[in-house]
Design a protein around this motif. Sequence first.
Motif, PDB file in Angstrom:
ATOM      1  N   ASN A 366       1.252  -1.023   0.347  1.00 52.81           N
ATOM      2  CA  ASN A 366       0.209   0.252   0.113  1.00 52.81           C
ATOM      3  C   ASN A 366       0.668   1.280  -0.361  1.00 52.81           C
ATOM      4  N   ALA A 367       1.814   1.053   1.028  1.00 57.10           N
ATOM      5  CA  ALA A 367       3.086   2.053   1.044  1.00 57.10           C
ATOM      6  C   ALA A 367       3.337   2.116  -1.049  1.00 57.10           C
ATOM      7  N   VAL A 368       3.966   1.509  -1.278  1.00 53.69           N
ATOM      8  CA  VAL A 368       4.706   1.872  -2.626  1.00 53.69           C
ATOM      9  C   VAL A 368       3.137   2.387  -3.858  1.00 53.69           C
ATOM     10  N   ASN A 369       2.120   1.378  -3.563  1.00 52.59           N
ATOM     11  CA  ASN A 369       1.422   1.813  -4.263  1.00 52.59           C
ATOM     12  C   ASN A 369       1.069   3.410  -4.711  1.00 52.59           C
ATOM     13  N   TYR A 370       0.700   3.988  -2.979  1.00 50.68           N
ATOM     14  CA  TYR A 370       0.228   5.023  -2.942  1.00 50.68           C
ATOM     15  C   TYR A 370       1.327   6.215  -2.907  1.00 50.68           C
ATOM     16  N   SER A 371       2.435   5.871  -2.891  1.00 48.30           N
ATOM     17  CA  SER A 371       3.299   7.234  -3.322  1.00 48.30           C
ATOM     18  C   SER A 371       4.195   7.499  -4.225  1.00 48.30           C
ATOM     19  N   GLN A 394       5.761   3.715   7.131  1.00 44.80           N
ATOM     20  CA  GLN A 394       5.396   5.120   6.875  1.00 44.80           C
ATOM     21  C   GLN A 394       5.704   5.492   6.131  1.00 44.80           C
ATOM     22  N   ASP A 395       5.237   6.589   4.715  1.00 43.12           N
ATOM     23  CA  ASP A 395       5.570   6.603   3.328  1.00 43.12           C
ATOM     24  C   ASP A 395       4.947   8.662   3.588  1.00 43.12           C
ATOM     25  N   ASN A 396       5.118   8.290   2.076  1.00 43.82           N
ATOM     26  CA  ASN A 396       5.101  10.589   2.355  1.00 43.82           C
ATOM     27  C   ASN A 396       4.593  10.312   0.584  1.00 43.82           C
ATOM     28  N   GLY A 397       3.087   9.240   0.540  1.00 44.30           N
ATOM     29  CA  GLY A 397       2.316   9.641  -0.629  1.00 44.30           C
ATOM     30  C   GLY A 397       0.859  10.402  -0.322  1.00 44.30           C
ATOM     31  N   ILE A 398       0.222   9.566  -0.873  1.00 47.02           N
ATOM     32  CA  ILE A 398      -0.794  10.416  -0.848  1.00 47.02           C
ATOM     33  C   ILE A 398      -2.165  10.862   0.188  1.00 47.02           C
ATOM     34  N   GLY A 399      -1.701  10.220   0.928  1.00 45.07           N
ATOM     35  CA  GLY A 399      -3.029  10.339   2.715  1.00 45.07           C
ATOM     36  C   GLY A 399      -4.051   9.290   2.374  1.00 45.07           C
ATOM     37  N   LYS A 407     -13.123   4.255   8.010  1.00 39.83           N
ATOM     38  CA  LYS A 407     -13.441   2.774   6.766  1.00 39.83           C
ATOM     39  C   LYS A 407     -12.129   2.561   6.582  1.00 39.83           C
ATOM     40  N   ILE A 408     -11.301   2.952   6.696  1.00 34.26           N
ATOM     41  CA  ILE A 408     -10.095   1.421   5.631  1.00 34.26           C
ATOM     42  C   ILE A 408     -10.135   0.947   6.105  1.00 34.26           C
ATOM     43  N   PHE A 409     -10.432   0.265   6.868  1.00 34.73           N
ATOM     44  CA  PHE A 409     -10.202  -1.475   7.510  1.00 34.73           C
ATOM     45  C   PHE A 409     -11.879  -2.345   7.084  1.00 34.73           C
ATOM     46  N   HIS A 412     -13.394  -3.724   0.794  1.00 31.88           N
ATOM     47  CA  HIS A 412     -13.673  -3.838  -0.294  1.00 31.88           C
ATOM     48  C   HIS A 412     -14.050  -1.845  -0.213  1.00 31.88           C
ATOM     49  N   PHE A 413     -13.693  -1.124   1.436  1.00 32.09           N
ATOM     50  CA  PHE A 413     -13.548   0.275   0.857  1.00 32.09           C
ATOM     51  C   PHE A 413     -12.452   1.472   0.128  1.00 32.09           C
ATOM     52  N   ARG A 414     -12.335   1.984  -0.455  1.00 30.66           N
ATOM     53  CA  ARG A 414     -11.531   2.539  -1.271  1.00 30.66           C
ATOM     54  C   ARG A 414     -11.738   4.135  -1.505  1.00 30.66           C
ATOM     55  N   ASN A 417      -9.410   9.662  -3.354  1.00 33.15           N
ATOM     56  CA  ASN A 417      -8.114   9.995  -3.489  1.00 33.15           C
ATOM     57  C   ASN A 417      -7.040   8.990  -4.108  1.00 33.15           C
ATOM     58  N   ALA A 418      -7.992   7.861  -3.200  1.00 29.28           N
ATOM     59  CA  ALA A 418      -6.954   6.235  -3.380  1.00 29.28           C
ATOM     60  C   ALA A 418      -6.969   5.481  -5.298  1.00 29.28           C
ATOM     61  N   VAL A 419      -8.755   5.809  -5.279  1.00 30.31           N
ATOM     62  CA  VAL A 419      -9.266   4.446  -6.688  1.00 30.31           C
ATOM     63  C   VAL A 419      -8.249   5.913  -7.959  1.00 30.31           C
ATOM     64  N   GLY A 429      -6.843  -5.461   1.228  1.00 31.04           N
ATOM     65  CA  GLY A 429      -5.141  -5.531   1.591  1.00 31.04           C
ATOM     66  C   GLY A 429      -5.820  -5.361   3.270  1.00 31.04           C
ATOM     67  N   LEU A 430      -6.557  -4.205   3.385  1.00 35.52           N
ATOM     68  CA  LEU A 430      -6.713  -3.525   4.603  1.00 35.52           C
ATOM     69  C   LEU A 430      -7.146  -4.548   5.552  1.00 35.52           C
ATOM     70  N   SER A 431      -8.418  -5.060   5.547  1.00 37.93           N
ATOM     71  CA  SER A 431      -9.279  -6.503   6.043  1.00 37.93           C
ATOM     72  C   SER A 431      -8.555  -7.493   6.172  1.00 37.93           C
TER      73      SER A 431
END
Length: 478
Positions: A366-371, A394-399, A407-409, A412-414, A417-419, A429-431
């Motif tokens: 996730n950290a890689v995907n959202y950076s 920790q990442d410096n991504g989209i936040g 709701k992130i856990f 199917h929640f996304r 900004n992640a989409v 993944g977080l579930s």
Amino acid sequence: MTEKKHSFFYNWGSVTTIVPDIRTQEMAARAKWFINMRWLAILACTIGAFIAMTGIVPADVRPIDFFITIAFLSITNLFYSRIGRNLFGDKSRGRELQRLLLCQMFGDFTALSFLTYSLGCIETPMGALFMAHIILATILFSRWRSLVIAVAGWMYASVPLMLEWAGIIPERSIFEGQFKSMVNASLGVTLGFVLASGGVYLFCWYLVSEISSSLKLRERQLEDAHQMLIKIDKEKTQSTLLATHELKAPFAAIKSYVYTLRDGYCGPLPEKAQNVVTRIGDRCDQISNRITDIIHLSNLRTLVVTEMNLAPVDLIDILCAEAREGALIAEPRKIKIINLVERHPPVYIMGSSDHLKTLFSNLIQNAVNYSPENTGRVVISVENYPGKIEVSVQDNGIGIPKDALDKIFNDHFRSKNAVAHHAGGTGLGLSIVKEVVVLHGASIQVESIVGRGSSFAISFKTIEAAQEKHNYGEHTDN
Ligand code: ADP
């Protein structure tokens, strides 16, 4: 305007939590209540002794009788609270609690019987105090056991009067009236009193036990319904698992044909067809990720977790292996994985190595995907605390937007900004992370600033702390 940092702490508790059964909880609460009430009774006896000494009430009450009762109740109450201290916190000792309650009841009956005699048996309404115990017994014990207690209460209340009538103990009257002598002189009147009070006791027992039996029945029905729901839910998850499993093999075949076409093993394709096949290949990757996530999640949810499944594992070793794996997907996008735990000495926790791998792999992915490409940084670190270790990714991504944090856990929640940033996610993944965190009795803290980055910190009990908890039979983590 700069975005504020917001954080969320999640502790879903541990699956090894043993929920104490309601009856044990109720018994512990009542046993404690009994002990507290007894201190009040001791206070009432002290006031009684004081009144008896001053003689302000025109009754022949002996202070010594109150002192004997106070001494008896104080000693027994200290004993009960000492025993209770070891039992109240322990959810598995319902039997001992029952015994303690029985002990308290019979101790109180003895004190009440003595006080009934001292206060002239029928001359004071002491018998009502037996009733309070009988009512409680119907709530806390089985119907027949509470009947035995009700009959015992009646006996204890009647014995002084009977013994006086038989001349075994001297007659006591606090009002020196004719009434008491008349009752004691006649077997018929004495028996009348005894039988009448017995009738009242048994009638009360019957009434309250009827009500409490129907309440207990409802409680059992609710518990059955609850178990049934759990069973249905498990079956549902299992059938999802089966169906998904069945999809896996044909889908893998489709994927491999598409790859064969895409990679030119069947000869060159016209440009348009090549584009379409490439897009089909990407979609195949997404679906295959989703299938893997669903299978993983269903497996975790149908798992019957006992501490037997957990073994000592080196968290640092797993973390480093996953950091290396993460670097493979980060490299093509020129995102750096900075692993600060490479030289950290081993830290052992009670865990499942496979599930922990999945957990860290999901967080790092996730950290890689959202950076952001080229400038992305993912930092993996640990912090040691007494009895626990905190792992951070920790990442410096989209936040994560504030309204999405809770709701992130969810399955199917996304977030929007992640989409927009990374289309290929499954929202599972977080579930999976949540299930693994619960399985390990850990907690997770998420901090994020939109546009600046996110940090996921998971706190695990280290092996000594986990061992201590296990030894002392404490299983709650909240
Ligand atoms: P997926 O990543 O496949 O969408 P997850 O369950 O792993 O599904 O994550 C759920 C959501 O949590 C993501 O869609 C995203 O909104 C948010 N999220 C998780 N990790 C991060 C992260 N490191 N940075 C930003 N958002 C994240």
